[in-house]
Design a protein around this motif. Structure first.
Motif, PDB file in Angstrom:
ATOM      1  N   ASN A  41       0.851  -1.184   0.000  1.00 10.01           N
ATOM      2  CA  ASN A  41       0.000   0.000   0.000  1.00 10.01           C
ATOM      3  C   ASN A  41       0.882   1.228   0.000  1.00 10.01           C
ATOM      4  OD1 ASN A  41      -2.491  -1.406   0.211  1.00 10.01           O
ATOM      5  ND2 ASN A  41      -2.051  -1.758   2.368  1.00 10.01           N
ATOM      6  N   VAL A  42       0.565   2.178  -0.847  1.00 12.13           N
ATOM      7  CA  VAL A  42       1.337   3.411  -0.953  1.00 12.13           C
ATOM      8  C   VAL A  42       0.366   4.581  -0.896  1.00 12.13           C
ATOM      9  CG1 VAL A  42       2.936   4.735  -2.387  1.00 12.13           C
ATOM     10  CG2 VAL A  42       3.018   2.241  -2.433  1.00 12.13           C
ATOM     11  N   ASP A  43       0.668   5.550  -0.065  1.00  8.23           N
ATOM     12  CA  ASP A  43      -0.149   6.754   0.017  1.00  8.23           C
ATOM     13  C   ASP A  43       0.470   7.838  -0.844  1.00  8.23           C
ATOM     14  OD1 ASP A  43      -1.895   5.605   1.897  1.00  8.23           O
ATOM     15  OD2 ASP A  43      -0.561   6.161   3.541  1.00  8.23           O
ATOM     16  N   PHE A  44      -0.346   8.448  -1.713  1.00  6.04           N
ATOM     17  CA  PHE A  44       0.091   9.531  -2.581  1.00  6.04           C
ATOM     18  C   PHE A  44      -0.734  10.779  -2.279  1.00  6.04           C
ATOM     19  CE2 PHE A  44       0.926   5.843  -5.470  1.00  6.04           C
ATOM     20  CZ  PHE A  44       2.288   6.008  -5.624  1.00  6.04           C
ATOM     21  N   VAL A  48      -1.065  13.717  -7.130  1.00  2.21           N
ATOM     22  CA  VAL A  48      -0.383  12.614  -7.797  1.00  2.21           C
ATOM     23  C   VAL A  48      -1.407  11.608  -8.317  1.00  2.21           C
ATOM     24  CG1 VAL A  48       1.205  10.670  -7.483  1.00  2.21           C
ATOM     25  CG2 VAL A  48       1.743  12.899  -6.469  1.00  2.21           C
ATOM     26  N   VAL A  49      -2.395  11.288  -7.507  1.00  2.00           N
ATOM     27  CA  VAL A  49      -3.460  10.369  -7.935  1.00  2.00           C
ATOM     28  C   VAL A  49      -4.188  10.943  -9.149  1.00  2.00           C
ATOM     29  CG1 VAL A  49      -5.616   9.226  -7.265  1.00  2.00           C
ATOM     30  CG2 VAL A  49      -3.728   9.396  -5.629  1.00  2.00           C
ATOM     31  N   ASN A  50      -4.477  12.236  -9.114  1.00  2.00           N
ATOM     32  CA  ASN A  50      -5.146  12.876 -10.252  1.00  2.00           C
ATOM     33  C   ASN A  50      -4.295  12.776 -11.525  1.00  2.00           C
ATOM     34  OD1 ASN A  50      -7.195  13.595  -8.501  1.00  2.00           O
ATOM     35  ND2 ASN A  50      -6.520  15.711  -8.284  1.00  2.00           N
ATOM     36  N   GLU A  54      -5.198  10.760 -14.936  1.00  2.00           N
ATOM     37  CA  GLU A  54      -5.205  11.442 -16.221  1.00  2.00           C
ATOM     38  C   GLU A  54      -4.345  10.689 -17.241  1.00  2.00           C
ATOM     39  OE1 GLU A  54      -3.530  15.646 -17.928  1.00  2.00           O
ATOM     40  OE2 GLU A  54      -4.591  15.698 -16.006  1.00  2.00           O
ATOM     41  N   GLU A  55      -3.172  10.243 -16.813  1.00  2.00           N
ATOM     42  CA  GLU A  55      -2.296   9.482 -17.707  1.00  2.00           C
ATOM     43  C   GLU A  55      -2.937   8.143 -18.067  1.00  2.00           C
ATOM     44  OE1 GLU A  55       1.155   8.555 -19.993  1.00  2.00           O
ATOM     45  OE2 GLU A  55       0.146  10.386 -19.375  1.00  2.00           O
ATOM     46  N   ARG A  58      -5.530   8.741 -20.620  1.00  2.00           N
ATOM     47  CA  ARG A  58      -4.922   9.136 -21.887  1.00  2.00           C
ATOM     48  C   ARG A  58      -4.453   7.931 -22.688  1.00  2.00           C
ATOM     49  NH1 ARG A  58      -0.190  10.161 -24.359  1.00  2.00           N
ATOM     50  NH2 ARG A  58       1.105   9.422 -22.647  1.00  2.00           N
ATOM     51  N   ILE A  59      -3.859   6.953 -22.005  1.00  2.00           N
ATOM     52  CA  ILE A  59      -3.325   5.804 -22.739  1.00  2.00           C
ATOM     53  C   ILE A  59      -4.225   4.577 -22.652  1.00  2.00           C
ATOM     54  CG2 ILE A  59      -0.944   6.598 -22.652  1.00  2.00           C
ATOM     55  CD1 ILE A  59      -0.406   4.780 -20.336  1.00  2.00           C
ATOM     56  N   GLY A  60      -5.340   4.683 -21.948  1.00  2.00           N
ATOM     57  CA  GLY A  60      -6.343   3.618 -21.939  1.00  2.00           C
ATOM     58  C   GLY A  60      -6.001   2.396 -21.110  1.00  2.00           C
ATOM     59  N   ILE A  61      -5.309   2.614 -19.996  1.00  2.00           N
ATOM     60  CA  ILE A  61      -5.027   1.507 -19.084  1.00  2.00           C
ATOM     61  C   ILE A  61      -5.413   1.942 -17.681  1.00  2.00           C
ATOM     62  CG2 ILE A  61      -3.186   0.559 -20.527  1.00  2.00           C
ATOM     63  CD1 ILE A  61      -1.146   1.781 -18.628  1.00  2.00           C
ATOM     64  N   GLY A  62      -5.346   1.049 -16.739  1.00  2.00           N
ATOM     65  CA  GLY A  62      -5.693   1.371 -15.363  1.00  2.00           C
ATOM     66  C   GLY A  62      -4.571   2.090 -14.635  1.00  2.00           C
ATOM     67  N   ARG A  63      -4.941   2.748 -13.541  1.00  2.00           N
ATOM     68  CA  ARG A  63      -3.965   3.473 -12.719  1.00  2.00           C
ATOM     69  C   ARG A  63      -2.849   2.548 -12.248  1.00  2.00           C
ATOM     70  NH1 ARG A  63      -6.393   5.072  -7.369  1.00  2.00           N
ATOM     71  NH2 ARG A  63      -7.624   6.527  -8.600  1.00  2.00           N
ATOM     72  N   GLN A  64      -3.212   1.360 -11.784  1.00  2.00           N
ATOM     73  CA  GLN A  64      -2.216   0.428 -11.270  1.00  2.00           C
ATOM     74  C   GLN A  64      -1.212   0.040 -12.360  1.00  2.00           C
ATOM     75  OE1 GLN A  64      -2.918  -3.859 -10.002  1.00  2.00           O
ATOM     76  NE2 GLN A  64      -2.975  -2.750  -8.044  1.00  2.00           N
ATOM     77  N   ALA A  65      -1.693  -0.119 -13.580  1.00  2.00           N
ATOM     78  CA  ALA A  65      -0.800  -0.461 -14.690  1.00  2.00           C
ATOM     79  C   ALA A  65       0.193   0.669 -14.951  1.00  2.00           C
ATOM     80  CB  ALA A  65      -1.601  -0.778 -15.947  1.00  2.00           C
ATOM     81  N   VAL A  66      -0.259   1.910 -14.846  1.00  2.00           N
ATOM     82  CA  VAL A  66       0.649   3.057 -15.022  1.00  2.00           C
ATOM     83  C   VAL A  66       1.729   3.027 -13.945  1.00  2.00           C
ATOM     84  CG1 VAL A  66       0.844   5.583 -14.942  1.00  2.00           C
ATOM     85  CG2 VAL A  66      -1.085   4.522 -16.125  1.00  2.00           C
TER      86      VAL A  66
END
Length: 82
Positions: A41-44, A48-50, A54-55, A58-66
């Motif tokens: 678990n990481v707190d941001f 940073v989460v926003n 957004e990224e 933009r690239i059509g993947i999930g946050r975790q994948a980024v």
């Protein structure tokens, strides 16, 4: 539904650029070639989460994948000899 048909559907979604990460149970995934997984678990800060969201959109993947992709890229860069 047969496994092959389901696999074909997933490949078609992937080829269309759709996010298919929700189709997999990463928490119970088996490790191969010594790549065991461990949940952390990481707190941001919210900004940073926003930015991650957004990224991801933009690239059509999930946050975790980024997050995973960027961390692996950085670790690879750090391991290369100067």
């Amino acid at each position: 539904m047969s496994g092959t048909k389901r696999g074909d559907e997933l490949l078609e979604k992937f080829d269309r650029g759709e996010d298919i990460t929700d189709e997999f149970d990463f928490e119970h995934a088996e490790s191969h070639d010594g790549f065991a997984t461990k949940r952390v678990n990481v707190d941001f800060p919210q900004w940073v989460v926003n930015a991650l969201d957004e990224e991801a959109r933009r690239i059509g993947i999930g946050r975790q994948a980024v997050i995973k992709t960027w961390i692996v890229e950085r670790l690879d860069k750090e391991r290369k000899p100067a």
